[in-house]
Design a protein around this motif. Structure first.
Motif, PDB file in Angstrom:
ATOM      1  N   ILE A 181       1.992  13.794  -0.311  1.00 56.16           N
ATOM      2  CA  ILE A 181       1.514  13.016  -1.457  1.00 56.16           C
ATOM      3  C   ILE A 181       0.023  13.224  -1.657  1.00 56.16           C
ATOM      4  O   ILE A 181      -0.446  13.436  -2.774  1.00 56.16           O
ATOM      5  CB  ILE A 181       1.835  11.518  -1.254  1.00 56.16           C
ATOM      6  N   ILE A 182      -0.719  13.226  -0.551  1.00 49.62           N
ATOM      7  CA  ILE A 182      -2.165  13.419  -0.680  1.00 49.62           C
ATOM      8  C   ILE A 182      -2.455  14.802  -1.250  1.00 49.62           C
ATOM      9  O   ILE A 182      -3.301  14.968  -2.131  1.00 49.62           O
ATOM     10  CB  ILE A 182      -2.851  13.210   0.686  1.00 49.62           C
ATOM     11  N   GLU A 183      -1.701  15.785  -0.766  1.00 49.28           N
ATOM     12  CA  GLU A 183      -1.854  17.145  -1.290  1.00 49.28           C
ATOM     13  C   GLU A 183      -1.616  17.172  -2.793  1.00 49.28           C
ATOM     14  O   GLU A 183      -2.401  17.716  -3.567  1.00 49.28           O
ATOM     15  CB  GLU A 183      -0.810  18.046  -0.624  1.00 49.28           C
ATOM     16  N   ALA A 184      -0.486  16.556  -3.203  1.00 50.43           N
ATOM     17  CA  ALA A 184      -0.151  16.547  -4.627  1.00 50.43           C
ATOM     18  C   ALA A 184      -1.210  15.795  -5.417  1.00 50.43           C
ATOM     19  O   ALA A 184      -1.541  16.168  -6.550  1.00 50.43           O
ATOM     20  CB  ALA A 184       1.216  15.904  -4.843  1.00 50.43           C
ATOM     21  N   ALA A 185      -1.779  14.736  -4.820  1.00 48.17           N
ATOM     22  CA  ALA A 185      -2.805  13.960  -5.512  1.00 48.17           C
ATOM     23  C   ALA A 185      -4.053  14.799  -5.723  1.00 48.17           C
ATOM     24  O   ALA A 185      -4.666  14.773  -6.788  1.00 48.17           O
ATOM     25  CB  ALA A 185      -3.137  12.699  -4.718  1.00 48.17           C
ATOM     26  N   PHE A 186      -4.415  15.588  -4.686  1.00 44.71           N
ATOM     27  CA  PHE A 186      -5.562  16.481  -4.857  1.00 44.71           C
ATOM     28  C   PHE A 186      -5.270  17.516  -5.927  1.00 44.71           C
ATOM     29  O   PHE A 186      -6.158  17.943  -6.665  1.00 44.71           O
ATOM     30  CB  PHE A 186      -5.918  17.165  -3.525  1.00 44.71           C
ATOM     31  N   GLY A 187      -4.004  17.914  -6.030  1.00 46.26           N
ATOM     32  CA  GLY A 187      -3.623  18.871  -7.067  1.00 46.26           C
ATOM     33  C   GLY A 187      -3.843  18.292  -8.451  1.00 46.26           C
ATOM     34  O   GLY A 187      -4.157  18.998  -9.403  1.00 46.26           O
ATOM     35  N   GLU A 188      -3.691  16.968  -8.573  1.00 49.06           N
ATOM     36  CA  GLU A 188      -3.858  16.312  -9.871  1.00 49.06           C
ATOM     37  C   GLU A 188      -5.338  16.172 -10.209  1.00 49.06           C
ATOM     38  O   GLU A 188      -5.777  16.587 -11.277  1.00 49.06           O
ATOM     39  CB  GLU A 188      -3.198  14.922  -9.806  1.00 49.06           C
ATOM     40  N   SER A 189      -6.065  15.585  -9.281  1.00 49.14           N
ATOM     41  CA  SER A 189      -7.496  15.401  -9.524  1.00 49.14           C
ATOM     42  C   SER A 189      -8.160  15.129  -8.191  1.00 49.14           C
ATOM     43  O   SER A 189      -7.575  14.513  -7.299  1.00 49.14           O
ATOM     44  CB  SER A 189      -7.706  14.234 -10.501  1.00 49.14           C
TER      45      SER A 189
ATOM     46  N   SER B 203       0.817  -1.195   0.000  1.00 47.76           N
ATOM     47  CA  SER B 203       0.000   0.000   0.000  1.00 47.76           C
ATOM     48  C   SER B 203       0.865   1.265   0.000  1.00 47.76           C
ATOM     49  O   SER B 203       0.627   2.203  -0.758  1.00 47.76           O
ATOM     50  CB  SER B 203      -0.902  -0.061   1.221  1.00 47.76           C
ATOM     51  N   GLN B 204       1.919   1.259   0.835  1.00 48.47           N
ATOM     52  CA  GLN B 204       2.771   2.453   0.917  1.00 48.47           C
ATOM     53  C   GLN B 204       3.559   2.657  -0.376  1.00 48.47           C
ATOM     54  O   GLN B 204       3.756   3.784  -0.825  1.00 48.47           O
ATOM     55  CB  GLN B 204       3.728   2.349   2.105  1.00 48.47           C
ATOM     56  N   ILE B 205       4.008   1.546  -0.981  1.00 52.27           N
ATOM     57  CA  ILE B 205       4.697   1.683  -2.265  1.00 52.27           C
ATOM     58  C   ILE B 205       3.725   2.229  -3.305  1.00 52.27           C
ATOM     59  O   ILE B 205       4.096   2.994  -4.192  1.00 52.27           O
ATOM     60  CB  ILE B 205       5.273   0.328  -2.736  1.00 52.27           C
ATOM     61  N   GLY B 206       2.444   1.836  -3.149  1.00 51.94           N
ATOM     62  CA  GLY B 206       1.419   2.389  -4.026  1.00 51.94           C
ATOM     63  C   GLY B 206       1.383   3.909  -3.919  1.00 51.94           C
ATOM     64  O   GLY B 206       1.293   4.616  -4.921  1.00 51.94           O
ATOM     65  N   TYR B 207       1.476   4.406  -2.676  1.00 56.72           N
ATOM     66  CA  TYR B 207       1.547   5.863  -2.481  1.00 56.72           C
ATOM     67  C   TYR B 207       2.706   6.467  -3.266  1.00 56.72           C
ATOM     68  O   TYR B 207       2.576   7.493  -3.924  1.00 56.72           O
ATOM     69  CB  TYR B 207       1.758   6.187  -0.998  1.00 56.72           C
ATOM     70  N   MET B 208       3.868   5.805  -3.164  1.00 58.16           N
ATOM     71  CA  MET B 208       5.056   6.358  -3.836  1.00 58.16           C
ATOM     72  C   MET B 208       4.856   6.353  -5.339  1.00 58.16           C
ATOM     73  O   MET B 208       5.173   7.318  -6.028  1.00 58.16           O
ATOM     74  CB  MET B 208       6.283   5.530  -3.496  1.00 58.16           C
ATOM     75  N   MET B 209       4.318   5.244  -5.863  1.00 54.61           N
ATOM     76  CA  MET B 209       4.062   5.153  -7.300  1.00 54.61           C
ATOM     77  C   MET B 209       3.117   6.259  -7.733  1.00 54.61           C
ATOM     78  O   MET B 209       3.326   6.925  -8.744  1.00 54.61           O
ATOM     79  CB  MET B 209       3.432   3.801  -7.634  1.00 54.61           C
ATOM     80  N   LEU B 210       2.078   6.418  -6.937  1.00 55.20           N
ATOM     81  CA  LEU B 210       1.098   7.459  -7.227  1.00 55.20           C
ATOM     82  C   LEU B 210       1.796   8.804  -7.334  1.00 55.20           C
ATOM     83  O   LEU B 210       1.620   9.544  -8.305  1.00 55.20           O
ATOM     84  CB  LEU B 210       0.054   7.462  -6.104  1.00 55.20           C
ATOM     85  N   ALA B 211       2.619   9.097  -6.338  1.00 57.99           N
ATOM     86  CA  ALA B 211       3.317  10.389  -6.349  1.00 57.99           C
ATOM     87  C   ALA B 211       4.245  10.481  -7.547  1.00 57.99           C
ATOM     88  O   ALA B 211       4.325  11.515  -8.218  1.00 57.99           O
ATOM     89  CB  ALA B 211       4.099  10.557  -5.046  1.00 57.99           C
ATOM     90  N   ALA B 212       4.936   9.384  -7.853  1.00 54.79           N
ATOM     91  CA  ALA B 212       5.876   9.422  -8.971  1.00 54.79           C
ATOM     92  C   ALA B 212       5.139   9.621 -10.283  1.00 54.79           C
ATOM     93  O   ALA B 212       5.666  10.226 -11.214  1.00 54.79           O
ATOM     94  CB  ALA B 212       6.694   8.126  -9.014  1.00 54.79           C
TER      95      ALA B 212
END
Lengths: 97, 626
Positions: B403-411, B314-323
Motif C-alpha cells: 500500500i505504501i508503495e502504491a501510495a508513493f506511486g500516486e503522489s 488507522s488500518q482501515i484508513g490504509y485500506m481506504m487509501l489503497a482503494a
C-alpha cells in the motif's frame, strides 16, 4: 260582545301574572287553567260574533287537551312532591348546566 | 457446490433465527449449534472456493437469482447473488474468522446466562455480512448492509444493563444511519440515472451512460456510506465507544468484518470510482486522515481495547487509501483487509483473554508482566504484533508495504503520510505490548492473572498462524492475479526506488517507531494512574479525547439540531396549537355567555315565552296594520 272579550283579557292577564309570580306548582297550574279558559271564552265569543262554529270546536279541543294536561301535570307535581317534599317550582331547578 | 453457494447465508441465518426463538432448553446446546452453523458455512465457502479455483480464469464468476424480490413497472430487483474471486475471499474471511470467534466465545461467554442469544446475534451478523458480500444488486447489498448495522447494534449493546453499552449501541446505530442515507441516495440515483441497481450493470455502464458529475455524486454518496460502516473520518466516533460490547464482538465486528464493508463497497464499485476521479481523491483523503487520526488515538489510550480500536481505524484508513488509488490499489486494499482480519482478530481476542485473566479490567496501567502469567496469549499476541507493525516476513509486512508503495506511486506526499502512519503504528503497538506484557507488574489487589481455557487459546493459535502466514497470498502476485477479473488489471507505477529499497525504508521507519516506544516506556516505570490532562502535551490530550470527534459532532450537529427542535416545539406549541386552542377557547366563551339565560327556573322560562309571544303578536299587528 266587548264585555266578554274584556273579561277574557282580564282572566288571561291574571293567569299569566299568576304563572309568573307564584311559586306553588298547584297555583301555577291553576293559573295555567285560568289562561286556557280565558282563551276558550275568547274563542267562543269570536265564534258567536262571526256566526260560525269554528271557534266552538276549537274550544272543545282546548278543553280536551287541558284535561289531558291536567292528568300529566298533576302526576308530575305529585311525583316531585313525593321525592322532594315540596311543590315550589323554584326548587325543581336542576335541569341546567 | 457453486450453485448452492447461497447456502452460506441461509445456514447461519436459519440457525440465528432458530436460536432466538428456541426456549430455555436451547441454553445447553445453543452455543454449539451457533458454532456449527458458522463452521458449516465456512466449509461450504471453502468447497466453493476450491471449485472456483479449479475453473479457467475467465470463468471464475457464478451468478444466480434466488427469486424476484421487487417487480414494479420498470423497477425490478432480483434476489441475486454473485460468487466471484472478491466475494470468495470475503466469504472465507468472514466465515473462517467468524467461526474461530464463535469457538472463542464459547469460553469467553461461558458464565453469561444469555449466551444462546449472543450466539444467535453472532450468527445473524455473519449471515448479514455474507449477504452483503454475495449480493449482486446494490439493494440486496443494502439489505446485508442494514443487517450488519442491526446485528452490530444488538451485539454492542449486548450488556444492555450497562447504560454506557446501551448508549454506545445507540451511537453506533445512529452514526451508521448517517452513512446509510448516503448509501440509499446512491441507490436511488443509480436507478434514476441508469435504470438499474444491479452491481454488474451499474459498474459496466456508468462510465458510458452517465455524465462524470453523476459518477462523482454516486462515488461520494457511496463513500459516505463506506465512512459510516468503516468508521472513517468524519463518521468515526462510534468505533471507540463500540468497545463496550463483549470482546469477541469487537474482534468480529470491529476488526475482521463489519468495518471492512466500506472498503469492500469501494472496491466492488470500482466501475463508479474509476469514472469519478474526484470521488477517488476524496477516498484517498478520507483514508489518509483516518489513518493518521486513528494512529494518534491509538498512541494515547490506556484502555487496551480502545487502543486496538484506534489501530483498527488507522488500518482501515490504509485500506481506504489503497482503494482510492484505483486499479493500482484495489488488490492491495483487499490483501491488507484479509491480513488485517487475521492479526486484528487475533489481537482483539488476545486482549479479551487478557481481560478475562485480569477480572475484566481494561486499563493497561494495571497490567504489566503478563508475559509469564499468560504465555500462550503473549505468544499469539506477539505474533499479531509483529504482523501489524510489518516485521519482515509477517503478513502485515507484505500488505502494508504494497500500500505504501502504491501510495508513493500516486503522489510523494500521500506516500510519505502512509509511511509516517507505519511508524506511528509501530509506536503504539510497541507501547501496548510493553505496558501489557513486558513491563513490571502493576496489578491491582485481588487480581490473579491466569491463562485462559483451551477453547479460547486454540482460536488464538490458529489466528496467530494465519497472521504469520497470510503474506503468502501475495507471493508471485497471486492475489492481484486472482482479483483481476473483478477489479481489472493492476498497473505498477515505476518508483524511483526499487521495491526492495522501499521495503528497507518502511522497515527502518517501523524500527524507529519501535525503538522510540521502547525507550519511552521502559526507561522510567509506568504510572499506575494516567497523568492528568493538564500534564500531558496537546497531542496526547487530543488523542485521549478521540481528537474531539464527539465535541465536533456535538457542536456541529447535536446542538444545532436541539436548538432547531426547541424552536419547532415553540412554534408548534404557540403558533399552531395557539391557533387551534384559541379558536376552541373563543367558542367556549361564546357558549358560556349563551348559557346564562338557562337558569333552570320554570318561571323565567315562562316569562321569556310570554315576552316572545308578545313580540310576535306586536310584530303581526305592525305588519297587518302597516
Amino acid at each position: 260582545m266587548n264585555e266578554y272579550l274584556t273579561l277574557s283579557m282580564i282572566l288571561f292577564t291574571i293567569g299569566a301574572v299568576g304563572v309568573l309570580v307564584r311559586r306553588n306548582a298547584i297555583v301555577v297550574f291553576m293559573c295555567v287553567e285560568l289562561m286556557l279558559n280565558a282563551t276558550n271564552l275568547a274563542l267562543v265569543t269570536f265564534s258567536r260574533q262571526h256566526g260560525t262554529l269554528d271557534g266552538q270546536i276549537a274550544a272543545f279541543f282546548v278543553m280536551v287537551v287541558a284535561a289531558a294536561e291536567v292528568v300529566v301535570g298533576l302526576a308530575i307535581i305529585v311525583s316531585i312532591y313525593s321525592t322532594r317534599r315540596t311543590t315550589s317550582v323554584d326548587d325543581a331547578s336542576l335541569l341546567k348546566l | 457446490m457453486l450453485d448452492l453457494v447461497w447456502l452460506v447465508v441461509v445456514v447461519p441465518l436459519v440457525s440465528g433465527l432458530g436460536l432466538l426463538v428456541w426456549g430455555k432448553e436451547g441454553d445447553r446446546v445453543g452455543h454449539l449449534v451457533g458454532t456449527v452453523a458458522s463452521a458449516v458455512a465456512f466449509v461450504i465457502g471453502l468447497v466453493a472456493f476450491v471449485q472456483l479455483l479449479g475453473r479457467p480464469e475467465d470463468d471464475r464468476s457464478v451468478a444466480g437469482t434466488l427469486f424476484t424480490w421487487i417487480s414494479s413497472g420498470p423497477f425490478h430487483v432480483d434476489m441475486a447473488y454473485r460468487f466471484d474471486p472478491l466475494s470468495a475471499l470475503f466469504v472465507l474471511l468472514v466465515t473462517g474468522v467468524g467461526t474461530l470467534i464463535h469457538v472463542y466465545s464459547i469460553g469467553y461467554m461461558a458464565h453469561d446466562e444469555r449466551r444462546r442469544r449472543f450466539f444467535a446475534y453472532l450468527n445473524l451478523f455473519v449471515a448479514a455480512m455474507l449477504t452483503l458480500v454475495l449480493a449482486d444488486d446494490y439493494l440486496v447489498l443494502f439489505l446485508g448492509w442494514e443487517g450488519v448495522g442491526l446485528a452490530s447494534y444488538l451485539l454492542i449493546g449486548f450488556w444492555q444493563h450497562k447504560p454506557s453499552a446501551a448508549a454506545a449501541a445507540k451511537k453506533a446505530f445512529v452514526l451508521n444511519r448517517v452513512g446509510d442515507v448516503g448509501m440509499a441516495l446512491a441507490i436511488m440515483l443509480m436507478f434514476a440515472q441508469l435504470g438499474t441497481s444491479s452491481i454488474q450493470a451499474v459498474n459496466a455502464t456508468v462510465a458510458g451512460q452517465a455524465s462524470e458529475s453523476v459518477a462523482t455524486a454516486l462515488g461520494l454518496l457511496l463513500l459516505l456510506g463506506a465512512c459510516g460502516k468503516s468508521a472513517q473520518v468524519p463518521l468515526q466516533a462510534w468505533l471507540l465507544d463500540a468497545m463496550e460490547g463483549p470482546t469477541p464482538v469487537s474482534a468480529l465486528i470491529h476488526a475482521a468484518t463489519m468495518v471492512t464493508a466500506g472498503v469492500y463497497l469501494v472496491v466492488r464499485s470500482n466501475g463508479i470510482f474509476d469514472a469519478a476521479p474526484v470521488a477517488q481523491t476524496a477516498v484517498v483523503v478520507v483514508g489518509l486522515v483516518t489513518l493518521l487520526a486513528g494512529a494518534g488515538i491509538g498512541c494515547t489510550k490506556d484502555d487496551i481495547k480502545k487502543a486496538l480500536a484506534g489501530s483498527t481505524m488507522s488500518q482501515i484508513g490504509y485500506m481506504m487509501l489503497a482503494a482510492g488509488l484505483g486499479p493500482a490499489g484495489y488488490a492491495f486494499a483487499i490483501f491488507h483487509l484479509v491480513t488485517h482480519g487475521f492479526f486484528k482478530a487475533n489481537m482483539f481476542l488476545g486482549a479479551g483473554s487478557v481481560m478475562h485473566g485480569m477480572s475484566d479490567d481494561v486499563d493497561m496501567r494495571h497490567y504489566g508482566a503478563l508475559r509469564r502469567a499468560m504465555p500462550v496469549t503473549f505468544a499469539t499476541f506477539g505474533l499479531g504484533y509483529l504482523a501489524i507493525i510489518g516485521f519482515p516476513g509477517f503478513s502485515g509486512f507484505f500488505s502494508k508495504d504494497r500500500i505504501i508503495e502504491a501510495a508513493f506511486g500516486e503522489s510523494f506526499w500521500v506516500g510519505l503520510a502512509a509511511l509516517l502512519g507505519a511508524g506511528v503504528t509501530a509506536f503504539y503497538m510497541t507501547r501496548l505490548m510493553v505496558m501489557t506484557f513486558t513491563s513490571p507488574k502493576r496489578w491491582l489487589d485481588d487480581v490473579h492473572p491466569h491463562e485462559s481455557p483451551r477453547v479460547m487459546t486454540v482460536p488464538l493459535v490458529v489466528l496467530a498462524a494465519l497472521s504469520v502466514l497470510g503474506g503468502v497470498l501475495v507471493l508471485g502476485g497471486w492475489i492481484e492475479h486472482w482479483l483481476e477479473p473483478v477489479v481489472g488489471h493492476t498497473e505498477h507505477h515505476e518508483l524511483a526506488v526499487p521495491a526492495w529499497g522501499m521495503s528497507i525504508i518502511v522497515t527502518a521507519v517501523v524500527a524507529v517507531g519501535v525503538a522510540l516506544a521502547w525507550s519511552t516506556y521502559t526507561r522510567s516505570p509506568i504510572a499506575g494512574t494516567a497523568p492528568a490532562d493538564a500534564d500531558v502535551s496537546v497531542l496526547t490530550r487530543a488523542g485521549r479525547h478521540e481528537l474531539y470527534g464527539n465535541a465536533v459532532n456535538d457542536t456541529l450537529v447535536v446542538r444545532p439540531t436541539r436548538h432547531l427542535t426547541r424552536v419547532l416545539v415553540f412554534l408548534d406549541a404557540r403558533l399552531v396549537d395557539g391557533l387551534v386552542r384559541g379558536l376552541a377557547d373563543r367558542l367556549g366563551d361564546t357558549s358560556q355567555f349563551l348559557r346564562t339565560p338557562q337558569t333552570g327556573y320554570v318561571r323565567s322560562y315562562a316569562l321569556s315565552i310570554l315576552v316572545g309571544s308578545l313580540v310576535v303578536v306586536l310584530a303581526l299587528l305592525a305588519v297587518t296594520l302597516a
